[in-house]
Design a protein around this motif. Structure first.
Motif, PDB file in Angstrom:
ATOM      1  N   TYR A   8      45.992  32.347  -2.416  1.00 33.43           N
ATOM      2  CA  TYR A   8      46.302  31.600  -3.636  1.00 33.43           C
ATOM      3  C   TYR A   8      47.684  30.987  -3.527  1.00 33.43           C
ATOM      4  O   TYR A   8      48.640  31.665  -3.161  1.00 33.43           O
ATOM      5  N   GLU A   9      47.774  29.685  -3.811  1.00 33.21           N
ATOM      6  CA  GLU A   9      49.062  28.983  -3.820  1.00 33.21           C
ATOM      7  C   GLU A   9      49.198  28.281  -5.168  1.00 33.21           C
ATOM      8  O   GLU A   9      48.211  27.757  -5.697  1.00 33.21           O
ATOM      9  N   ALA A  10      50.419  28.252  -5.702  1.00 32.16           N
ATOM     10  CA  ALA A  10      50.646  27.588  -6.994  1.00 32.16           C
ATOM     11  C   ALA A  10      51.840  26.638  -6.873  1.00 32.16           C
ATOM     12  O   ALA A  10      52.952  26.954  -7.298  1.00 32.16           O
ATOM     13  N   PRO A  11      51.609  25.453  -6.279  1.00 31.98           N
ATOM     14  CA  PRO A  11      52.709  24.488  -6.111  1.00 31.98           C
ATOM     15  C   PRO A  11      53.222  24.013  -7.465  1.00 31.98           C
ATOM     16  O   PRO A  11      52.485  24.009  -8.450  1.00 31.98           O
ATOM     17  N   LYS A  12      54.504  23.606  -7.469  1.00 32.21           N
ATOM     18  CA  LYS A  12      55.108  23.135  -8.736  1.00 32.21           C
ATOM     19  C   LYS A  12      55.226  21.617  -8.789  1.00 32.21           C
ATOM     20  O   LYS A  12      55.538  21.044  -9.824  1.00 32.21           O
ATOM     21  N   THR A  13      55.010  20.950  -7.647  1.00 33.71           N
ATOM     22  CA  THR A  13      55.103  19.485  -7.633  1.00 33.71           C
ATOM     23  C   THR A  13      53.909  18.919  -6.851  1.00 33.71           C
ATOM     24  O   THR A  13      53.268  19.627  -6.059  1.00 33.71           O
ATOM     25  N   VAL A  14      53.671  17.621  -7.060  1.00 39.05           N
ATOM     26  CA  VAL A  14      52.595  16.944  -6.318  1.00 39.05           C
ATOM     27  C   VAL A  14      52.895  16.985  -4.822  1.00 39.05           C
ATOM     28  O   VAL A  14      51.998  17.234  -4.006  1.00 39.05           O
ATOM     29  N   SER A  15      54.181  16.789  -4.436  1.00 39.50           N
ATOM     30  CA  SER A  15      54.529  16.808  -3.004  1.00 39.50           C
ATOM     31  C   SER A  15      54.188  18.158  -2.377  1.00 39.50           C
ATOM     32  O   SER A  15      53.643  18.212  -1.275  1.00 39.50           O
ATOM     33  N   ALA A  22      47.557  19.255   3.234  1.00 43.02           N
ATOM     34  CA  ALA A  22      47.640  18.771   4.621  1.00 43.02           C
ATOM     35  C   ALA A  22      47.561  19.948   5.596  1.00 43.02           C
ATOM     36  O   ALA A  22      46.982  19.835   6.677  1.00 43.02           O
ATOM     37  N   GLU A  23      48.138  21.066   5.203  1.00 37.30           N
ATOM     38  CA  GLU A  23      48.153  22.252   6.070  1.00 37.30           C
ATOM     39  C   GLU A  23      46.747  22.872   6.182  1.00 37.30           C
ATOM     40  O   GLU A  23      46.307  23.263   7.248  1.00 37.30           O
ATOM     41  N   HIS A  24      46.038  22.924   5.038  1.00 38.03           N
ATOM     42  CA  HIS A  24      44.774  23.675   5.028  1.00 38.03           C
ATOM     43  C   HIS A  24      43.522  22.777   5.076  1.00 38.03           C
ATOM     44  O   HIS A  24      42.412  23.290   5.269  1.00 38.03           O
ATOM     45  N   LEU A  25      43.673  21.497   4.812  1.00 39.24           N
ATOM     46  CA  LEU A  25      42.573  20.513   4.849  1.00 39.24           C
ATOM     47  C   LEU A  25      41.295  21.061   4.210  1.00 39.24           C
ATOM     48  O   LEU A  25      41.340  21.511   3.062  1.00 39.24           O
ATOM     49  N   ASP A  26      40.151  21.056   4.920  1.00 39.78           N
ATOM     50  CA  ASP A  26      38.901  21.440   4.241  1.00 39.78           C
ATOM     51  C   ASP A  26      38.741  22.948   4.033  1.00 39.78           C
ATOM     52  O   ASP A  26      37.719  23.397   3.509  1.00 39.78           O
ATOM     53  N   GLN A  27      39.764  23.716   4.430  1.00 40.90           N
ATOM     54  CA  GLN A  27      39.742  25.148   4.106  1.00 40.90           C
ATOM     55  C   GLN A  27      40.299  25.407   2.704  1.00 40.90           C
ATOM     56  O   GLN A  27      40.264  26.542   2.218  1.00 40.90           O
ATOM     57  N   ALA A  28      40.837  24.346   2.059  1.00 37.42           N
ATOM     58  CA  ALA A  28      41.463  24.505   0.737  1.00 37.42           C
ATOM     59  C   ALA A  28      40.575  23.948  -0.362  1.00 37.42           C
ATOM     60  O   ALA A  28      39.864  22.968  -0.156  1.00 37.42           O
ATOM     61  N   SER A  29      40.610  24.579  -1.530  1.00 41.78           N
ATOM     62  CA  SER A  29      40.035  23.986  -2.751  1.00 41.78           C
ATOM     63  C   SER A  29      41.133  23.880  -3.787  1.00 41.78           C
ATOM     64  O   SER A  29      41.897  24.825  -3.991  1.00 41.78           O
ATOM     65  N   VAL A  30      41.176  22.714  -4.444  1.00 40.11           N
ATOM     66  CA  VAL A  30      42.114  22.520  -5.552  1.00 40.11           C
ATOM     67  C   VAL A  30      41.533  23.219  -6.777  1.00 40.11           C
ATOM     68  O   VAL A  30      40.355  23.053  -7.100  1.00 40.11           O
ATOM     69  N   LEU A  31      42.363  24.014  -7.455  1.00 38.56           N
ATOM     70  CA  LEU A  31      41.929  24.672  -8.692  1.00 38.56           C
ATOM     71  C   LEU A  31      42.542  23.931  -9.879  1.00 38.56           C
ATOM     72  O   LEU A  31      43.762  23.924 -10.050  1.00 38.56           O
ATOM     73  N   ARG A  47      33.289  28.579  -0.411  1.00 34.20           N
ATOM     74  CA  ARG A  47      34.015  29.674   0.269  1.00 34.20           C
ATOM     75  C   ARG A  47      35.313  29.172   0.875  1.00 34.20           C
ATOM     76  O   ARG A  47      35.508  29.241   2.088  1.00 34.20           O
ATOM     77  N   PRO A  48      36.230  28.615   0.043  1.00 34.80           N
ATOM     78  CA  PRO A  48      37.505  28.158   0.611  1.00 34.80           C
ATOM     79  C   PRO A  48      38.338  29.347   1.070  1.00 34.80           C
ATOM     80  O   PRO A  48      38.175  30.461   0.565  1.00 34.80           O
ATOM     81  N   ALA A  49      39.240  29.102   2.037  1.00 35.08           N
ATOM     82  CA  ALA A  49      40.158  30.155   2.472  1.00 35.08           C
ATOM     83  C   ALA A  49      41.341  30.252   1.519  1.00 35.08           C
ATOM     84  O   ALA A  49      41.941  31.309   1.370  1.00 35.08           O
ATOM     85  N   VAL A  50      41.690  29.124   0.864  1.00 38.10           N
ATOM     86  CA  VAL A  50      42.851  29.116  -0.025  1.00 38.10           C
ATOM     87  C   VAL A  50      42.581  28.263  -1.263  1.00 38.10           C
ATOM     88  O   VAL A  50      41.958  27.210  -1.172  1.00 38.10           O
ATOM     89  N   LEU A  51      43.055  28.776  -2.401  1.00 38.45           N
ATOM     90  CA  LEU A  51      42.990  28.007  -3.649  1.00 38.45           C
ATOM     91  C   LEU A  51      44.370  27.416  -3.907  1.00 38.45           C
ATOM     92  O   LEU A  51      45.370  28.139  -3.862  1.00 38.45           O
ATOM     93  N   ILE A  52      44.415  26.119  -4.177  1.00 36.30           N
ATOM     94  CA  ILE A  52      45.687  25.474  -4.504  1.00 36.30           C
ATOM     95  C   ILE A  52      45.644  25.134  -5.999  1.00 36.30           C
ATOM     96  O   ILE A  52      44.977  24.179  -6.416  1.00 36.30           O
TER      97      ILE A  52
END
Ligand SMILES: Cc1cc2nc3c(=O)[nH]c(=O)nc-3n(C[C@H](O)[C@H](O)[C@H](O)COP(=O)(O)OP(=O)(O)OC[C@H]3O[C@@H](n4cnc5c(N)ncnc54)[C@H](O)[C@@H]3O)c2cc1C
Length: 290
Positions: A8-15, A22-31, A47-52
């Motif tokens: 799980y990642e919780a970015p604070k900005t669009v960048s 870019a790091e996780h590409l199709d292994q990521a799902s945007v929440l 079955r994403p590896a990481v939720l953004i």
């Protein structure tokens, strides 16, 4: 049902979000609102590896109008858009469709960007976006691109957004003078996904139709414009006979899917009825925008 293990990642900005994508590409799902993604995870259909999680990015929410367009941030809640005076005044077709999405509790979490990125062909907002030729703004590490609605919806739950791209904004053209609208749908119960839905917009100039837009939900794996019927309508004066012919033309060559909610033939008949109803309603309220 519990979610599968996922980072799980919780970015604070669009960048930051774009770097993570870019790091996780199709292994990521945007929440976003999670109203579609969390059930998909629980059912192991995604079955994403990481939720953004983009809920903490303040700059992704809001409605603004400029230059004949209304821009809606991807994280704007469906309920916030429904309550927006700008949306009601400038994009009445969107305002008419929003209350038909699920129930208030769902719309208070679900987002405009989430619904359009999810691209359920039975959903209301994809049909509205397709009818109005909305524009989708996506951002990635390599910059921004704008994708027209005609190229956004590629298939069942599939869009032209590439891995690494974040949907940041959706732009809708403001309705012109003499424009009438209607969103029609048949669903088993209020709040259910439509069995068939129709986004309709007509613009009248001097009593004749100068612009016609019809887009179906629920008849294919993408929202479908009824281009033949639109061509028939333009230049004509509204009448029941014209709308009957438009309904025939809009549904003559469609081949809707069958499921436990209705056969293909039933959906076809519903689609024709919605065209007649939608056009009558849109012609009826076109006079309100003079
Ligand atoms: C009981 C129930 C009834 C419902 N009824 C209806 C209905 O009648 N009509 C209807 O249209 N919808 C309905 N919905 C779905 C609802 O509208 C969802 O809110 C919507 O489909 C998804 O929005 P979300 O913000 O929750 O997105 P999420 O569930 O968080 O995400 C959905 C998908 O979009 C992707 N995504 C989200 N935001 C972005 C972004 N900014 N950039 C890139 N990808 C992104 C996610 O990775 C995921 O794949 C219903 C939901 C429930 C639970």
């Amino acid at each position: 049902m519990k979610l599968p293990p996922v980072d799980y990642e919780a970015p604070k900005t669009v960048s930051e979000a774009v770097e993570l994508l870019a790091e996780h590409l199709d292994q990521a799902s945007v929440l976003a609102g999670g109203q579609s993604l969390i059930p998909l995870l629980a059912l192991r259909l995604a079955r994403p590896a990481v939720l953004i999680d983009i809920n903490g990015i303040a700059g992704l929410s809001g409605v603004s109008a400029a230059g004949g367009w209304v821009a809606i941030g991807a994280m704007t809640r469906e309920y916030a858009a429904e309550e927006s005076g700008t949306v009601a005044g400038a994009v009445p077709l969107l305002a008419a469709a929003l209350p038909m999405i699920g129930h208030e509790a769902i719309r208070s979490r679900g987002t405009i960007g989430g619904s359009l990125a999810h691209a359920d062909p039975a959903a209301e907002l994809p049909a509205v976006a397709r009818a109005l030729d909305a524009e989708f703004v996506v951002r990635s590490r390599s910059g921004e691109r704008v994708i027209p609605a005609a190229e956004w919806f590629e298939g069942y739950l599939t869009t032209s957004r590439r891995p690494g791209e974040l949907l940041v904004e959706v732009r809708f053209p403001a309705a012109g003078l003499g424009t009438g609208i209607s969103f029609q749908e048949v669903a088993r119960r209020h709040g259910d996904f439509a069995i068939v839905g129709l986004a309709a917009s007509l613009t009248l100039s001097g009593g004749a139709i100068s612009d016609a837009r019809l887009a179906f939900a629920g008849i294919s794996d993408v929202p479908v414009r009824a281009a033949g019927a639109e061509d028939l309508l333009v230049g004509e004066r509204p009448s029941d006979r014209l709308f009957d012919e438009a309904a025939r033309r809009a549904t003559g060559d469609i081949d809707p899917p069958a499921d436990l909610h209705g056969s293909s033939d039933y959906r076809k008949k519903v689609a024709a009825a919605l065209v007649r109803r939608g056009l009558r309603a849109a012609a009826g309220n076109a006079g309100e925008r003079q």
